[in-house]
Design a protein around this motif. Sequence first.
Motif, PDB file in Angstrom:
ATOM      1  N   GLN A  82       4.589  16.854 -10.603  1.00 11.38           N
ATOM      2  CA  GLN A  82       5.883  16.752 -11.293  1.00 11.38           C
ATOM      3  C   GLN A  82       5.721  15.947 -12.580  1.00 11.38           C
ATOM      4  N   PRO A  83       6.270  16.437 -13.696  1.00 10.04           N
ATOM      5  CA  PRO A  83       6.147  15.674 -14.950  1.00 10.04           C
ATOM      6  C   PRO A  83       6.881  14.345 -14.862  1.00 10.04           C
ATOM      7  N   CYS A  84       6.305  13.308 -15.466  1.00 10.76           N
ATOM      8  CA  CYS A  84       6.965  11.999 -15.477  1.00 10.76           C
ATOM      9  C   CYS A  84       8.183  12.053 -16.414  1.00 10.76           C
ATOM     10  N   ILE A  85       9.176  11.238 -16.107  1.00  8.87           N
ATOM     11  CA  ILE A  85      10.402  11.187 -16.910  1.00  8.87           C
ATOM     12  C   ILE A  85      10.220  10.139 -18.006  1.00  8.87           C
ATOM     13  N   PRO A  86      10.458  10.496 -19.275  1.00  5.11           N
ATOM     14  CA  PRO A  86      10.258   9.523 -20.372  1.00  5.11           C
ATOM     15  C   PRO A  86      11.061   8.238 -20.149  1.00  5.11           C
ATOM     16  N   ASN A  87      10.417   7.111 -20.408  1.00  5.82           N
ATOM     17  CA  ASN A  87      11.032   5.776 -20.305  1.00  5.82           C
ATOM     18  C   ASN A  87      11.516   5.430 -18.892  1.00  5.82           C
ATOM     19  N   GLN A  88      10.998   6.133 -17.889  1.00  3.77           N
ATOM     20  CA  GLN A  88      11.321   5.830 -16.488  1.00  3.77           C
ATOM     21  C   GLN A  88       9.999   5.704 -15.720  1.00  3.77           C
ATOM     22  N   PRO A  89       9.363   4.510 -15.736  1.00  3.05           N
ATOM     23  CA  PRO A  89       8.049   4.368 -15.089  1.00  3.05           C
ATOM     24  C   PRO A  89       8.102   4.797 -13.618  1.00  3.05           C
ATOM     25  N   ARG A  90       7.134   5.604 -13.208  1.00  4.96           N
ATOM     26  CA  ARG A  90       7.134   6.120 -11.832  1.00  4.96           C
ATOM     27  C   ARG A  90       6.594   5.062 -10.862  1.00  4.96           C
ATOM     28  N   GLN A  91       7.353   4.839  -9.779  1.00  2.34           N
ATOM     29  CA  GLN A  91       6.965   3.896  -8.733  1.00  2.34           C
ATOM     30  C   GLN A  91       6.968   4.662  -7.408  1.00  2.34           C
ATOM     31  N   LEU A  92       5.806   4.743  -6.776  1.00  2.00           N
ATOM     32  CA  LEU A  92       5.676   5.487  -5.517  1.00  2.00           C
ATOM     33  C   LEU A  92       5.626   4.504  -4.351  1.00  2.00           C
ATOM     34  N   PHE A  93       6.514   4.706  -3.358  1.00  2.00           N
ATOM     35  CA  PHE A  93       6.543   3.884  -2.142  1.00  2.00           C
ATOM     36  C   PHE A  93       6.116   4.771  -0.974  1.00  2.00           C
ATOM     37  N   VAL A  94       5.016   4.412  -0.311  1.00  2.00           N
ATOM     38  CA  VAL A  94       4.477   5.210   0.800  1.00  2.00           C
ATOM     39  C   VAL A  94       4.670   4.441   2.110  1.00  2.00           C
ATOM     40  N   PHE A  95       5.397   5.043   3.054  1.00  2.00           N
ATOM     41  CA  PHE A  95       5.635   4.446   4.381  1.00  2.00           C
ATOM     42  C   PHE A  95       4.885   5.284   5.416  1.00  2.00           C
ATOM     43  N   THR A  96       3.890   4.689   6.098  1.00  2.00           N
ATOM     44  CA  THR A  96       3.120   5.455   7.073  1.00  2.00           C
ATOM     45  C   THR A  96       2.533   4.539   8.138  1.00  2.00           C
ATOM     46  N   ASP A  97       2.300   5.101   9.331  1.00  2.00           N
ATOM     47  CA  ASP A  97       1.563   4.331  10.336  1.00  2.00           C
ATOM     48  C   ASP A  97       0.062   4.567  10.175  1.00  2.00           C
ATOM     49  N   GLY A  98      -0.319   5.282   9.125  1.00  2.00           N
ATOM     50  CA  GLY A  98      -1.707   5.294   8.666  1.00  2.00           C
ATOM     51  C   GLY A  98      -2.704   5.955   9.578  1.00  2.00           C
ATOM     52  N   GLU A  99      -2.270   6.921  10.379  1.00  2.00           N
ATOM     53  CA  GLU A  99      -3.192   7.531  11.328  1.00  2.00           C
ATOM     54  C   GLU A  99      -3.808   8.799  10.747  1.00  2.00           C
ATOM     55  N   VAL A 100      -4.538   8.633   9.640  1.00  2.00           N
ATOM     56  CA  VAL A 100      -5.242   9.763   9.029  1.00  2.00           C
ATOM     57  C   VAL A 100      -6.729   9.461   9.066  1.00  2.00           C
ATOM     58  N   CYS A 101      -7.537  10.518   9.081  1.00  2.00           N
ATOM     59  CA  CYS A 101      -8.987  10.273   9.105  1.00  2.00           C
ATOM     60  C   CYS A 101      -9.627  10.578   7.753  1.00  2.00           C
ATOM     61  N   ASN A 102      -8.901  11.259   6.829  1.00  2.00           N
ATOM     62  CA  ASN A 102      -9.470  11.555   5.509  1.00  2.00           C
ATOM     63  C   ASN A 102      -9.053  10.474   4.509  1.00  2.00           C
ATOM     64  N   THR A 103      -9.219   9.211   4.930  1.00  2.00           N
ATOM     65  CA  THR A 103      -8.750   8.064   4.145  1.00  2.00           C
ATOM     66  C   THR A 103      -9.291   8.078   2.723  1.00  2.00           C
ATOM     67  N   LYS A 104     -10.589   8.282   2.584  1.00  2.00           N
ATOM     68  CA  LYS A 104     -11.209   8.182   1.255  1.00  2.00           C
ATOM     69  C   LYS A 104     -10.714   9.273   0.315  1.00  2.00           C
ATOM     70  N   GLU A 105     -10.471  10.450   0.853  1.00  2.00           N
ATOM     71  CA  GLU A 105      -9.962  11.553   0.038  1.00  2.00           C
ATOM     72  C   GLU A 105      -8.561  11.223  -0.491  1.00  2.00           C
ATOM     73  N   VAL A 106      -7.727  10.639   0.361  1.00  2.00           N
ATOM     74  CA  VAL A 106      -6.357  10.278  -0.037  1.00  2.00           C
ATOM     75  C   VAL A 106      -6.394   9.209  -1.126  1.00  2.00           C
ATOM     76  N   ILE A 107      -7.204   8.168  -0.915  1.00  2.00           N
ATOM     77  CA  ILE A 107      -7.283   7.070  -1.885  1.00  2.00           C
ATOM     78  C   ILE A 107      -7.817   7.579  -3.218  1.00  2.00           C
ATOM     79  N   ASN A 108      -8.785   8.481  -3.158  1.00  2.00           N
ATOM     80  CA  ASN A 108      -9.373   9.025  -4.388  1.00  2.00           C
ATOM     81  C   ASN A 108      -8.325   9.780  -5.201  1.00  2.00           C
TER      82      ASN A 108
END
Length: 834
Positions: A377-403
């Motif tokens: 999604q294109p960023c909105i001008p003059n509206q800095p994007r802030q992403l909040f992620v809520f998870t219990d973190g039970e994924v095994c492809n951790t490095k792929e997600v972080i990358n």
Amino acid sequence: MECCGLLTAEKEPVPLKSIEVELEVRDHVATVVSTLSYENKEDKPLEAVFVFPLPGDAAVCHFSAQIGQTQIIAVVKEKQQAHEEYDDALSSGQQAFLLEESEQSPDIFTLSVGSLPPGESASVRLEYVTELAVQADDGLRFCLPAVLNPRYQPQGSGGASVQVTSVPASLVPYSLSFSVRVSSPRPVSKVESSSSLEPLQYLNTEQTQATVKLAAGHKFDRDVELLIYYKDAHQPTAVVEAGQASAEPGSLMGDPVVMLSLYPEFPQSVMSSLASCGEFVLLLDRSGSMGCPMSGGKQTETRIASARDTLMLLLKSLPMGCYFNIYSFGSSFQHIFPKSVEYSEKSLEEALKTVQAMQADLGGTEIIEPLKHIYSQPCIPNQPRQLFVFTDGEVCNTKEVINLVKKNSGSHRCFSFGIGEGASSALINGLAKEGGGHAQFITGSDRMQPKVMQSLKFSLQPAVKDISVKWDLPNIVSVTLLSPPITAIFQGQRSLIYAQLSGQSSNAAEGCVTVKYSLAGHPSENKLHFTLKPAEDTGLTVHKLGARTLIRSLEMDKGDGEGQCDEGVKEKVVELSVQSGVSSSFTAFIAVNKGNNEPIQGPLMRRNIPTPMMWSISQSFMASAPAVQYGNKLGSMPVLSWACFSIDSAPAVLVACKKGASSQAKSGGFFPGIKKKFQAVGKQKKSSLGMRAAPHQAPRQDGMSSSMYDSTYSSLGENDCTLSIQPPRDPLLQLVSLQKASGCWLLDPDLAAVLGKTSEEVENTKPPLVNQAVWATILALIWLHGFKMDAKEEWELLAMKAVSWLRAQNAPSKCVEAGNTLLGCNVQKDALGL
């Protein structure tokens, strides 16, 4: 079947008998020594395999085994070579020990104890060092992870995930002893824990050294979390550590290494003007495991329920003029709006209505796809994007997600929240670190709301730009940074820098480091002067942490963008790991007992050590937010199983059942005993609960066969069923839910009920000619200040919004006096900000 002794899930004896942990904390660095004691009580030689969690940023730096009087010290080798040596040792009847890190996630380790003869005992010693994270209240957090939840394998992903034998956390068949020693240049004010502790013992009059232990009788059935508080915690520090005498000068281990701990301070003028813009994208995990309770305690709130309340509070606290959207994910993902929308009463109401209906009903934990969609999604001008992620973190492809987050770090800041015990620290910390944000963990009885609100305040702080680090050292000393460049600075939060110092200098010499940055358009800087004289007796801790930092940075440098490391990078990591003796995803610790020439006879039996897990049935079975929980005891081996029923607009209901020899459930039907209880309670409670229990099967999720599903249901009997309703909603959250997007409250019966008054009392005490919304808003603010000051961090932002609205209405001062009289408070006008 009666089972005796310590058993695995396959009813085999458990060779792991106890774990002893010694924690030494020096300032904000922890050294952890774990001793695992094994004993083979079977009549055949054993291979014991234990998969367990460690902190994601831990540097594992020592591994050894003791068999009788013989001690074997492991060495770090390239992983494939270590595996071959281990297999060769076992096939020739030798004892061998292997410790390796998961390639998918750096917070999961596998320990293999090979060829333990009948009647033989062995103890394994594991040592790691880790930095302690700073919390909102300035406490330093250490977590000894006990719980390892199943990690979800994304569909179509390559690589085998680590196989874990799990038991319910309360049934861990080995004991834990845990002792702590704390030392710091500053006095230790207190140590707190989610577990029971013995009293803190000070070792000197300055109170800079102390010891503490877990209270007797602790079961290793949950993470052990410690919070350590120092006086004057925000002082910047520098530690210079001498190189290893036996290592080659010029190498990382041969040269001195410095660790800088910086606490940049922002001018008050900047801090008093939080941003009123931004694009806030909230990403909520709705996988089945989010239906689990927040902790192992009785009748605790589910993770998804806590997340719903938190999203409501967060949405109410957003500033007018910003943009927002909410995504949720499991095996698939959804979003409330096609793209981020402007924050208004209409968009807020629509979002809240959707959020309140969210359940843990989307299956697995496929976090990659929603992230890709957000970044597309294109960023909105003059509206800095802030992403909040809520998870219990039970994924095994951790490095792929972080990358993926790292690749898009230029377009947003990422704030992450690990919910519940067993959340992957590697994932939560990695998302925030690579996304230039801040990580929080919510475990045990923690309230999610204050931690999320702290991160929201961070996101509203102006973004620090043009960060640079300048070194001023004697001419003969050169510096090589081991840490990646600093990408984010927040008020009051620590920034750590590791660097290798080459060249000789006198002990009297001094160095200086200056961190420069641009804040709200103004240049700013923080300086730290430090001595180059090496600290004494540090045990190479700083070198190991510096090596770990560099290894992690190199592992994140992908060659093809698909999660595969470039061969040159891999070689560099292996070389650094072997040289420093610190673990990596490409190396393993291997120890072989070559002292015993007598080969061990007999076939080798593999025994998987059961690991604590919050729930014993995998998340694929948790079809929706579990309205019903069963604790089902089969003989002397308790298990936990989950079942889900359709309950219309009801609070969560917990049903505890004991296994009886009575009737079986009919195929596709409701358990007879439970149905009777529901009907009986339903007649009495239906009107007050607004609920009904629907007698039909919950939908099955992928990975749960019909026969597994039916047999789990039919194993439950009708004896001793009890029905208990979860406690009513928190009055604070009730009040928050009534606030409008503009910041005001309306004068209605719901508000009066939260205030503990009748509608007539509230309306009759309103000063004449005062607008109803103004009166309602002032009453809400007085109630918050008068009764909820202990939760101020939760409501501070939405109160600021309310005050701004009141100022625009020119609210008369007599309203505050009348409000105090009605509510029995004594809140001053200036305390409200009016």
